[in-house]
Structures are given as structure tokens and as C-alpha cells.
Design an enzyme around this catalytic site. Structure first.
Site, PDB file in Angstrom:
ATOM      1  N   THR A 146       0.821  -1.209   0.000  1.00 51.62           N
ATOM      2  CA  THR A 146       0.000   0.000   0.000  1.00 51.62           C
ATOM      3  C   THR A 146       0.860   1.265   0.000  1.00 51.62           C
ATOM      4  O   THR A 146       1.944   1.270   0.610  1.00 51.62           O
ATOM      5  CB  THR A 146      -0.925   0.025   1.237  1.00 51.62           C
ATOM      6  OG1 THR A 146      -1.626   1.266   1.286  1.00 51.62           O
ATOM      7  CG2 THR A 146      -0.170  -0.152   2.548  1.00 51.62           C
ATOM      8  N   SER A 187      -3.134   2.853  10.309  1.00 53.59           N
ATOM      9  CA  SER A 187      -4.159   1.965  10.890  1.00 53.59           C
ATOM     10  C   SER A 187      -3.482   0.619  11.144  1.00 53.59           C
ATOM     11  O   SER A 187      -2.366   0.377  10.665  1.00 53.59           O
ATOM     12  CB  SER A 187      -5.326   1.759   9.915  1.00 53.59           C
ATOM     13  OG  SER A 187      -4.917   0.938   8.826  1.00 53.59           O
ATOM     14  N   TYR A 189      -4.373  -2.144   9.859  1.00 51.08           N
ATOM     15  CA  TYR A 189      -4.224  -2.761   8.532  1.00 51.08           C
ATOM     16  C   TYR A 189      -2.931  -2.272   7.864  1.00 51.08           C
ATOM     17  O   TYR A 189      -2.126  -3.076   7.389  1.00 51.08           O
ATOM     18  CB  TYR A 189      -5.440  -2.435   7.643  1.00 51.08           C
ATOM     19  CG  TYR A 189      -5.066  -2.424   6.184  1.00 51.08           C
ATOM     20  CD1 TYR A 189      -4.801  -3.614   5.513  1.00 51.08           C
ATOM     21  CD2 TYR A 189      -4.881  -1.222   5.488  1.00 51.08           C
ATOM     22  CE1 TYR A 189      -4.381  -3.618   4.200  1.00 51.08           C
ATOM     23  CE2 TYR A 189      -4.468  -1.217   4.169  1.00 51.08           C
ATOM     24  CZ  TYR A 189      -4.213  -2.415   3.535  1.00 51.08           C
ATOM     25  OH  TYR A 189      -3.782  -2.411   2.241  1.00 51.08           O
ATOM     26  N   LYS A 193       1.042  -4.126   6.601  1.00 44.94           N
ATOM     27  CA  LYS A 193       1.766  -4.029   5.321  1.00 44.94           C
ATOM     28  C   LYS A 193       3.205  -3.556   5.561  1.00 44.94           C
ATOM     29  O   LYS A 193       4.118  -3.916   4.820  1.00 44.94           O
ATOM     30  CB  LYS A 193       1.047  -3.069   4.370  1.00 44.94           C
ATOM     31  CG  LYS A 193      -0.361  -3.522   3.993  1.00 44.94           C
ATOM     32  CD  LYS A 193      -0.359  -4.554   2.881  1.00 44.94           C
ATOM     33  CE  LYS A 193      -1.753  -5.010   2.550  1.00 44.94           C
ATOM     34  NZ  LYS A 193      -1.876  -5.837   1.360  1.00 44.94           N
TER      35      LYS A 193
HETATM   36  N1  USQ Z   1     -12.768   9.026   3.288  1.00 46.61           N
HETATM   37  C1  USQ Z   1     -13.786   9.959   3.281  1.00 46.61           C
HETATM   38  N2  USQ Z   1     -15.051   9.505   3.123  1.00 46.61           N
HETATM   39  C2  USQ Z   1     -15.363   8.178   2.996  1.00 46.61           C
HETATM   40  C3  USQ Z   1     -14.317   7.233   3.015  1.00 46.61           C
HETATM   41  C4  USQ Z   1     -13.027   7.680   3.175  1.00 46.61           C
HETATM   42  O1  USQ Z   1     -13.558  11.162   3.368  1.00 46.61           O
HETATM   43  O2  USQ Z   1     -16.558   7.857   2.871  1.00 46.61           O
HETATM   44  C5  USQ Z   1     -11.370   9.472   3.409  1.00 46.61           C
HETATM   45  C6  USQ Z   1     -10.580   8.843   4.561  1.00 46.61           C
HETATM   46  O3  USQ Z   1     -10.686   9.594   5.741  1.00 46.61           O
HETATM   47  C7  USQ Z   1      -9.162   8.810   3.999  1.00 46.61           C
HETATM   48  C8  USQ Z   1      -9.360   8.666   2.504  1.00 46.61           C
HETATM   49  O4  USQ Z   1     -10.701   9.039   2.238  1.00 46.61           O
HETATM   50  O5  USQ Z   1      -8.526  10.027   4.237  1.00 46.61           O
HETATM   51  C9  USQ Z   1      -9.121   7.271   1.962  1.00 46.61           C
HETATM   52  O6  USQ Z   1      -9.935   6.328   2.618  1.00 46.61           O
HETATM   53  P1  USQ Z   1     -10.324   4.946   1.915  1.00 46.61           P
HETATM   54  O7  USQ Z   1     -11.285   4.228   2.818  1.00 46.61           O
HETATM   55  O8  USQ Z   1     -10.759   5.191   0.519  1.00 46.61           O
HETATM   56  O9  USQ Z   1      -8.912   4.193   1.798  1.00 46.61           O
HETATM   57  P2  USQ Z   1      -7.956   3.520   2.898  1.00 46.61           P
HETATM   58  O10 USQ Z   1      -8.629   3.285   4.186  1.00 46.61           O
HETATM   59  O11 USQ Z   1      -6.698   4.317   2.930  1.00 46.61           O
HETATM   60  O12 USQ Z   1      -7.648   2.081   2.292  1.00 46.61           O
HETATM   61  C10 USQ Z   1      -7.775   1.775   0.906  1.00 46.61           C
HETATM   62  C11 USQ Z   1      -7.828   0.247   0.742  1.00 46.61           C
HETATM   63  C12 USQ Z   1      -6.496  -0.358   1.177  1.00 46.61           C
HETATM   64  C13 USQ Z   1      -5.349   0.292   0.413  1.00 46.61           C
HETATM   65  C14 USQ Z   1      -5.391   1.791   0.616  1.00 46.61           C
HETATM   66  C15 USQ Z   1      -4.370   2.511  -0.239  1.00 46.61           C
HETATM   67  O13 USQ Z   1      -8.895  -0.305   1.498  1.00 46.61           O
HETATM   68  O14 USQ Z   1      -6.508  -1.759   0.941  1.00 46.61           O
HETATM   69  O15 USQ Z   1      -4.113  -0.203   0.872  1.00 46.61           O
HETATM   70  O16 USQ Z   1      -6.694   2.284   0.183  1.00 46.61           O
HETATM   71  S1  USQ Z   1      -3.796   3.947   0.590  1.00 46.61           S
HETATM   72  O17 USQ Z   1      -4.924   4.836   0.844  1.00 46.61           O
HETATM   73  O18 USQ Z   1      -2.846   4.561  -0.301  1.00 46.61           O
HETATM   74  O19 USQ Z   1      -3.214   3.558   1.852  1.00 46.61           O
END
Ligand code: USQ
Length: 397
Positions: A146, A187, A189, A193
Site C-alpha cells: 500500500t 491503521s 491494517y 503491510k
Molecule cells: N474518506 C472519506 N469519506 C469516505 C471514506 C473515506 O472522506 O466515505 C477518506 C478517509 O478519511 C481517507 C481517505 O478518504 O482520508 C481514503 O480512505 P479509503 O477508505 O478510501 O482508503 P484507505 O482506508 O486508505 O484504504 C484503501 C484500501 C487499502 C489500500 C489503501 C491505499 O482499502 O486496501 O491499501 O486504500 S492507501 O490509501 O494509499 O493507503
């Protein structure tokens, strides 16, 4: 014909990867414990798209293309012997490792979910590597990591692909050395990684295993060239507060008349990649194996996008209302982000970036299945701290 294991082949990235590699002529052994389908039962919320049972998916693919896919039900975090035997039997040229609990909010739900995520993810990685070593099979391990490995603090530089050159002072003489980029998980999760990265470092150094770690951004979209071929091949689409990711959630929310759920002020910037590009990157890693000198790390992302701008863009196209919710996570209110992604570009990746056509494709799919949406499951109920106050229905200040 080369044999590829896709471990976690039933999931959101696994299934389109299985089909993409099968279409390219590889002999595919798909391994999955059905863990993601069990999480659906636990959370009482299924994929918005009606995904078929594995047997039906595989039969339809064979009917359409004549290509066979072998399926083995193995929990690689728990059943080492079965995993080892399968590697000894099929001698895979490459093993794609997607068998990890992949949702940050799910990993933060309770101490059980934290422990489950760590046990599952860390053991799966360690077991696969131990089995490669014990079998003596020269498999190239490709892992889905990630971009969250690096954290999102605003250092102002382009984040390199895994390694950071640093200057140290040795007896008054300045020397440049290269270190692993400091991990900064947001997190449990993401922490797993980062733990995987240390495991890779060791197995590569000690056992000379060929390893590629793909530091992937948030995947958006749902269908790929192959999953579009028949209704029975459709990919899963997660929209709930635990497994749904931000861009897909916003696109879906706009189609079911739910306000777009921006956490905080939406100042967060994150890395993104479309699902079609995601499977293409995995294929590029398979067809271009690395040397054994060190773990190869690619930043698997095509662009960085700001959450509030995304909501505004989708709001403008669809007329959806935007709401600013109290953020259930512990993360910086705003950040800038920039990644180097030369590795995959040099191998021939043609980046797909945010465009109205592909956003409309997601909206069309979600509109088609909107009657399957359980409205109450959209809001995120996981939170990063027990005492964090979240007004789930209300607006944040
Ligand atoms: N967010 C919102 N509204 C929502 C959902 C999320 O504002 O309804 C915000 C969160 O606070 C965060 C961002 O959007 O700042 C990203 O959240 P996300 O749920 O889209 O992504 P994340 O939890 O980071 O995890 C997802 C995948 C994971 C992967 C990661 C890549 O579930 O498997 O590793 O994206 S990364 O984000 O680059 O870590």
C-alpha cells in the site's frame, strides 16, 4: 505454459487478476479461503454487485474462453501444510499474494478485528515465504502492498519507490547510503503491510527469494475488460463503511441519493489507481521478474487526488449533496502528496486517470444494482479511538 498462483483470487483485485492472467495464457491456480465472503456475513452487507459463487465464475470463464482455472480452498495463514503441498505440486513461476485483510476501518473495529488482521496478514506472508523456501521452488513473490506504508505527512518531496538515499556522517566524512523509506502506518491494517516489508527484506537477504512489493494506492472502478464479458464474471463492489473506499463510495452514494460522506474537511490527498490499471501492473510485475539483489518496490498509483475536490467534482456532475462528517480516523486534516511511479511506467504501464467516462461507468453499474444497497451500512461505524466522539448522522463543525 507458466503457472501462476493467485492467492486471494476471489477478492476485488484477485478475481480480475485471475481473469486477466488467464486471458494472457497463463495456467492459473486460484487459492482463496472465502474470508472476504465470510466478512460479508459478519457485517450483514454484501457486494452491491451480485457476485457468483466461485464454481459458477470459473465455469462461465471456461465456457467463454476455453481456459481452465484450478481453484483450491486454502487458508494460507492457518494451513501451512496444504499451502506447501500445493507449491510442491504445481511449482508456480510466480505467486501473487493478495490473501490479506485489506480494509483499514475493519481493522480498527475492535481488539478482535485488530488481532485478526495482524494474525492473518503477518502469518499469511510468513507462511508463503517459508513454503517457497521449504519447497525449493523458484517462485517470484508479488505482494499487494500500500502507498499507506509511507504515511501521508507533508514532507514536500516526491516519495521514492521504497528506498531513500540519506547522508550520514562517518568520522567527519559524509557518506550517502540507501535505507528503506521509514514506515508510517495510519491503521492496524496499514501496520501489517509495513510488517510485511520487513519480512520481505529478510527472506530476500537470507534466501535470495525474488520479491516485488507493489505499493498500491486506492483502487477505484469495478469492472475490467474480462469481468465485463458476462454477468456471471462481475467483480465485487464494496460500498459499506468498512470495506467501501472513498471514490467508489462517492460515485455510488450519488446514485442512491445519499449525501457524499466527506470525513473532516476533505483536505486529505491520497494516491489512486483504476482497477484496470491495477491488474495490468500485476501482469507487468509477473512478466518482468526482478533480480535477487534486493526487494523490488513499485509505487502502483497513477495520480494523487484531494478528497474534497473529488466530492465537489462528483457533486457537480450528479447534483449530489456533500456532507462533512466528523472524521472517525486519526489522520492529518490536510496533506499534499506526490509519488514517483517510474518503475511501472518504464515497464510499459499506460496510466488511466480520473475521467468522466469511467466515473459514469461506475455510476451506471451502481445504479443498476441500487436496490441491493442497505442504506444503514453506508455510514462508517468503526473509529480509531474508543473515546472519539462521532456524530454519525450529523455534520462536523
Ligand atoms: N474518506 C472519506 N469519506 C469516505 C471514506 C473515506 O472522506 O466515505 C477518506 C478517509 O478519511 C481517507 C481517505 O478518504 O482520508 C481514503 O480512505 P479509503 O477508505 O478510501 O482508503 P484507505 O482506508 O486508505 O484504504 C484503501 C484500501 C487499502 C489500500 C489503501 C491505499 O482499502 O486496501 O491499501 O486504500 S492507501 O490509501 O494509499 O493507503
Amino acid at each position: 505454459m507458466k503457472t501462476i498462483f493467485v492467492i486471494g483470487g476471489d477478492g476485488f483485485i484477485g478475481w480480475p487478476t485471475v481473469l486477466n492472467l488467464s486471458a494472457a495464457g497463463f495456467n492459473i491456480v486460484m487459492i482463496d479461503s472465502l474470508a472476504r465472503r465470510f466478512a460479508d456475513i459478519e457485517l450483514e452487507c454484501e457486494s452491491l454487485t451480485p457476485i457468483c459463487y466461485i464454481g459458477k465464475r470459473i465455469d462461465k470463464w471456461q465456457q467463454l474462453t476455453g481456459q481452465k482455472i484450478k481453484y483450491l480452498n486454502i487458508n494460507v495463514a492457518e494451513n501451512y501444510d496444504k499451502l506447501l503441498k500445493s507449491i510442491q505440486q504445481y511449482k508456480p513461476d510466480a505467486i501473487i499474494h493478495l490473501a490479506e485483510q485489506r480494509a483499514a476501518p475493519y481493522s480498527m473495529k475492535s481488539s478482535w478485528h485488530k488481532r485478526y488482521t495482524v494474525n492473518n496478514n503477518v502469518n499469511a506472508t510468513n507462511n508463503i515465504l517459508c513454503a517457497i523456501v521449504e519447497s525449493g521452488v523458484d517462485s517470484h513473490l508479488i505482494h499487494l502492498g500500500t502507498t499507506g506504508y509511507y504515511g501521508y505527512s507533508d514532507v514536500g518531496m516526491k516519495i521514492p519507490e521504497g528506498y531513500l538515499p540519506v547522508k550520514v556522517n562517518v568520522d567527519g566524512v559524509e557518506k550517502e547510503i540507501e535505507i528503506m523509506y521509514p514506515p508510517n502506518p495510519g491503521s492496524i491494517y496499514h501496520m501489517t503491510k509495513c510488517q510485511d516489508a520487513i519480512t520481505f527484506l529478510y527472506f530476500n537477504k537470507n534466501d535470495k527469494i525474488k520479491i516485488t512489493d507493489l505499493h498500491q494506492g486506492i483502487v477505484w472502478g469495478t469492472q475490467t475488460k474480462e469481468t465485463k464479458l458476462a454477468e456471471e464474471l462481475i467483480n465485487r463492489f464494496d460500498y459499506d463503511g468498512d470495506y467501501g473506499t472513498v471514490l467508489n463510495r462517492f460515485l455510488m452514494q450519488s446514485q442512491v441519493n445519499h449525501p457524499l460522506t466527506v470525513y473532516g474537511s476533505g483536505g486529505q490527498t491520497r494516491a489512486f489507481i483504476h482497477i484496470q490499471n491495477s491488474v495490468e501492473c500485476i501482469r507487468l510485475a509477473v512478466t518482468n521478474p526482478p533480480s535477487r539483489d534486493r526487494v523490488r518496490i513499485f509505487n502502483q498509483t497513477t495520480e494523487c487526488l484531494n478528497i474534497d475536490s473529488l466530492a465537489k467534482k462528483i457533486g457537480k456532475i450528479t447534483g449530489a449533496e456533500i456532507r462533512y462528517y466528523r472524521n472517525p480516523r486519526n489522520e492529518d486534516l490536510k496533506n499534499k502528496l506526490n509519488f514517483s511511479n517510474e518503475g511501472l511506467l518504464n515497464l510499459g504501464l499506460k496510466p488511466i486517470t480520473l475521467n468522466n467516462g469511467l466515473m459514469e461507468e461506475v455510476m451506471t453499474v451502481t445504479k443498476k444494482y441500487k436496490d441491493r444497497c442497505i442504506f444503514d451500512k453506508i455510514i462508517c461505524t468503526s473509529k480509531w479511538n474508543k473515546d472519539k466522539e462521532i456524530d454519525y448522522k450529523g455534520l462536523c463543525k
